[in-house]
Write an enzyme that holds these catalytic residues in place. Sequence first.
Site, mmCIF file in Angstrom:
data_model
loop_
_atom_site.group_PDB
_atom_site.id
_atom_site.type_symbol
_atom_site.label_atom_id
_atom_site.label_comp_id
_atom_site.label_asym_id
_atom_site.label_seq_id
_atom_site.Cartn_x
_atom_site.Cartn_y
_atom_site.Cartn_z
ATOM 1 N N HIS A 79 80.707 32.880 37.123
ATOM 2 C CA HIS A 79 79.611 33.604 37.776
ATOM 3 C C HIS A 79 78.347 33.530 36.927
ATOM 4 C CE1 HIS A 79 81.900 36.190 40.861
ATOM 5 N NE2 HIS A 79 82.681 35.199 40.466
ATOM 6 N N HIS A 89 67.850 72.982 60.645
ATOM 7 C CA HIS A 89 69.146 72.925 61.333
ATOM 8 C C HIS A 89 69.530 74.310 61.837
ATOM 9 C CE1 HIS A 89 73.091 70.450 61.255
ATOM 10 N NE2 HIS A 89 72.181 69.724 61.872
HETATM 11 C C1 ACO Z 1 79.159 68.860 60.864
HETATM 12 C C2 ACO Z 1 78.181 69.760 60.197
HETATM 13 O O1 ACO Z 1 77.977 69.582 59.047
HETATM 14 S S1 ACO Z 1 77.334 70.894 61.068
HETATM 15 C C3 ACO Z 1 76.515 71.900 59.903
HETATM 16 C C4 ACO Z 1 77.401 72.941 59.342
HETATM 17 N N1 ACO Z 1 76.587 73.824 58.567
HETATM 18 C C5 ACO Z 1 77.021 74.943 58.043
HETATM 19 O O2 ACO Z 1 78.185 75.353 58.193
HETATM 20 C C6 ACO Z 1 76.025 75.691 57.208
HETATM 21 C C7 ACO Z 1 76.688 76.642 56.206
HETATM 22 N N2 ACO Z 1 77.373 77.707 56.892
HETATM 23 C C8 ACO Z 1 77.220 79.032 56.633
HETATM 24 O O3 ACO Z 1 76.471 79.431 55.760
HETATM 25 C C9 ACO Z 1 77.973 79.964 57.519
HETATM 26 O O4 ACO Z 1 79.124 79.307 58.020
HETATM 27 C C10 ACO Z 1 77.101 80.486 58.698
HETATM 28 C C11 ACO Z 1 75.973 81.335 58.178
HETATM 29 C C12 ACO Z 1 76.516 79.330 59.533
HETATM 30 C C13 ACO Z 1 77.979 81.296 59.667
HETATM 31 O O5 ACO Z 1 78.688 82.217 58.882
HETATM 32 P P1 ACO Z 1 79.702 83.294 59.544
HETATM 33 O O6 ACO Z 1 78.975 84.042 60.612
HETATM 34 O O7 ACO Z 1 80.268 84.061 58.416
HETATM 35 O O8 ACO Z 1 80.799 82.405 60.307
HETATM 36 P P2 ACO Z 1 81.951 81.502 59.729
HETATM 37 O O9 ACO Z 1 81.372 80.474 58.822
HETATM 38 O O10 ACO Z 1 83.097 82.292 59.197
HETATM 39 O O11 ACO Z 1 82.488 80.789 61.049
HETATM 40 C C14 ACO Z 1 81.657 79.995 61.815
HETATM 41 C C15 ACO Z 1 81.331 80.718 63.099
HETATM 42 O O12 ACO Z 1 80.267 79.993 63.740
HETATM 43 C C16 ACO Z 1 80.718 79.508 65.004
HETATM 44 N N3 ACO Z 1 80.101 78.246 65.207
HETATM 45 C C17 ACO Z 1 80.380 77.114 64.559
HETATM 46 N N4 ACO Z 1 79.568 76.158 64.957
HETATM 47 C C18 ACO Z 1 78.756 76.702 65.876
HETATM 48 C C19 ACO Z 1 77.704 76.198 66.638
HETATM 49 N N5 ACO Z 1 77.346 74.934 66.501
HETATM 50 N N6 ACO Z 1 77.066 77.013 67.487
HETATM 51 C C20 ACO Z 1 77.455 78.290 67.604
HETATM 52 N N7 ACO Z 1 78.446 78.839 66.905
HETATM 53 C C21 ACO Z 1 79.084 78.027 66.040
HETATM 54 C C22 ACO Z 1 82.222 79.434 64.866
HETATM 55 O O13 ACO Z 1 82.826 79.392 66.112
HETATM 56 C C23 ACO Z 1 82.513 80.705 64.091
HETATM 57 O O14 ACO Z 1 82.354 81.763 64.956
HETATM 58 P P3 ACO Z 1 83.492 82.917 65.090
HETATM 59 O O15 ACO Z 1 83.324 83.754 63.873
HETATM 60 O O16 ACO Z 1 83.159 83.610 66.338
HETATM 61 O O17 ACO Z 1 84.803 82.197 65.132
HETATM 62 O O1 AKG Z 2 72.886 67.481 63.168
HETATM 63 C C1 AKG Z 2 73.380 66.358 63.091
HETATM 64 O O2 AKG Z 2 72.815 65.374 63.553
HETATM 65 C C2 AKG Z 2 74.729 66.131 62.490
HETATM 66 C C3 AKG Z 2 75.542 67.313 62.222
HETATM 67 C C4 AKG Z 2 76.549 66.949 61.198
HETATM 68 O O3 AKG Z 2 76.301 67.068 60.022
HETATM 69 C C5 AKG Z 2 77.760 66.225 61.601
HETATM 70 O O4 AKG Z 2 78.142 66.244 62.772
HETATM 71 O O5 AKG Z 2 78.383 65.628 60.699
#
Ligand code: ACO
Ligand code: AKG
Length: 478
Positions: A308, A92
């Site tokens: 049941h 991902h």
């Molecule tokens: C629906 C879902 O489940 S999608 C999957 C989500 N997965 C995750 O969040 C994985 C776990 N996340 C993490 O470990 C962290 O959030 C990281 C490493 C991804 C990013 O960490 P950080 O750089 O500290 O950012 P933080 O979490 O505070 O904020 C998210 C940042 O990513 C940006 N962002 C969020 N989604 C996306 C994306 N799909 N593409 C690009 N940028 C994105 C946000 O806009 C925010 O950016 P900003 O700081 O400029 O506002």
């Molecule tokens: O990558 C995907 O298909 C789903 C991302 C996600 O976890 C969501 O939108 O809930």
Amino acid sequence: MSGPVFQEEILGYRDKFARLRLLDATLREGEQTPGVSFTIDQKIDIAKKLDELGVHMIEAGHPAVAPDVKEAVSRIAAMKRDGEIRAEIVAHSRAVKSDIDVAADVEPDRIAIFYGVSDIHLKSKHRKSREEALQIIGEMVEYAKSYGVKVRFTAEDASRADVEYLEEVVRTARDAGADRVSLADTVGVLTPWTAKRFFEHMVQRVPNVEYDIHVHNDLGMAVATAFGAVMGGATVVHVTVNGLGERVGIVPLQTFAVAVKVHFDVDLVNLSKLMEITRMVERYSGLEVPYNAPVIGDYAFIHKAGVHVAGILADPRTYEAFPPELIGRSRDYVIDKYTGKKAVKAKLEKLGIRLSDDELLKVLEEIKRSNVKFLTDDTLVTIAEKVTGRVLKPRVTENLEAIVWIKVDSNAFTSSVARKLSSIEGVREVAEITGDYDLLVKVVSPDHAFLNSVLDSIRNVKGVESTHTQIVLKKIEK
Ligand SMILES: CC(=O)SCCNC(=O)CCNC(=O)[C@H](O)C(C)(C)COP(=O)(O)OP(=O)(O)OC[C@H]1O[C@@H](n2cnc3c(N)ncnc32)[C@H](O)[C@@H]1OP(=O)(O)O
Ligand SMILES: O=C(O)CCC(=O)C(=O)O
Ligand SMILES: [Mg+2]
């Protein structure tokens, strides 16, 4: 006719379910469950088990999240390259170059790039206009493709996006090189009907790309919505073991696979292995499946009301949607005040005790007066003996006594484990204790063979982490 009414309404979709593939996201979405953090070794165990089950794709993690996440995806991807795993390995990634670089570094089969495409996400989270987002999506898909991997684009929050804009998004991702697009129902607001319509619409409007459905269970609709999406044209459904995932999770692998089997007679995975992975993920996640979870919950095949149980004894189909043997489970029933004569008769006969109708009625009256919640076999026999005034079951010669010290899984409820243990035949006392162990169980047995079977039953109780058994040699009676 014994199947569901109007079943012909869906049977025409059988081919779609026969071609359907599952993507398991336990290691990515599942690890987003509050409190869940798998070790690398646990992730490898889960990946192997998922592969044995026959899931088509494993979303192994988001490598940019943390060093151990990266290491786990890297090791699972290496197992795929070494032929130890057949499933496609997906990493991902956000739509940013730095995430894509880390994902590419672990050499997965596919990178899945997500980006929120509803106006809510664009405005509040990304702070981007629709046009800017299209640009980012196109560029990032192309960038990932330049690493020579397959790319899926995920339209996060697709179910709340403007549909015409979503079409543009998907065209952009497809034209930049994504062969799959996941339309995510990120907050679980689709229904089976809207999901079917949504996927039909997208398949028709933006062809030449394959669609995944990723749906959350916020309104308890995830399995049904996934059905609708497949009927509309989705060719991959995202699932997790035990339904893990953000908030209340996504489509549970086990329920979905069994529902597809029941409705279409299609085996998406090896159903006989489902309970093994259920238990493994319960252990590794520390989260027990709720007792009333469909298919895998403790009570999925436990019957209670007298009517049941009488039905079940005559023909299990009266109160079962599918036989428990399909997934290697078995049925049972509870004796309490809701019990009827047939249930008591069958239970006693199983214990080798036959009573007259009159005696059975008296036993039943006694049970109804007792208000016990789970009547054990031993108590039932005691009641039958009291009512009839006869010795009905040869008393166990109490010549072998054992003390079993038990450690309970840190995430299991000690009192719930104690309750389960106390219903095992041969278990005489269960005490919750302080110190290195959590429970102390006294077992009385006529011989070693019976003792062994009691110990096996104890070890098989969910939540029992380890046991330490001591045989009593001599007792000083006071
Ligand atoms: C629906 C879902 O489940 S999608 C999957 C989500 N997965 C995750 O969040 C994985 C776990 N996340 C993490 O470990 C962290 O959030 C990281 C490493 C991804 C990013 O960490 P950080 O750089 O500290 O950012 P933080 O979490 O505070 O904020 C998210 C940042 O990513 C940006 N962002 C969020 N989604 C996306 C994306 N799909 N593409 C690009 N940028 C994105 C946000 O806009 C925010 O950016 P900003 O700081 O400029 O506002
Ligand atoms: O990558 C995907 O298909 C789903 C991302 C996600 O976890 C969501 O939108 O809930
Ligand atoms: Mg999700």
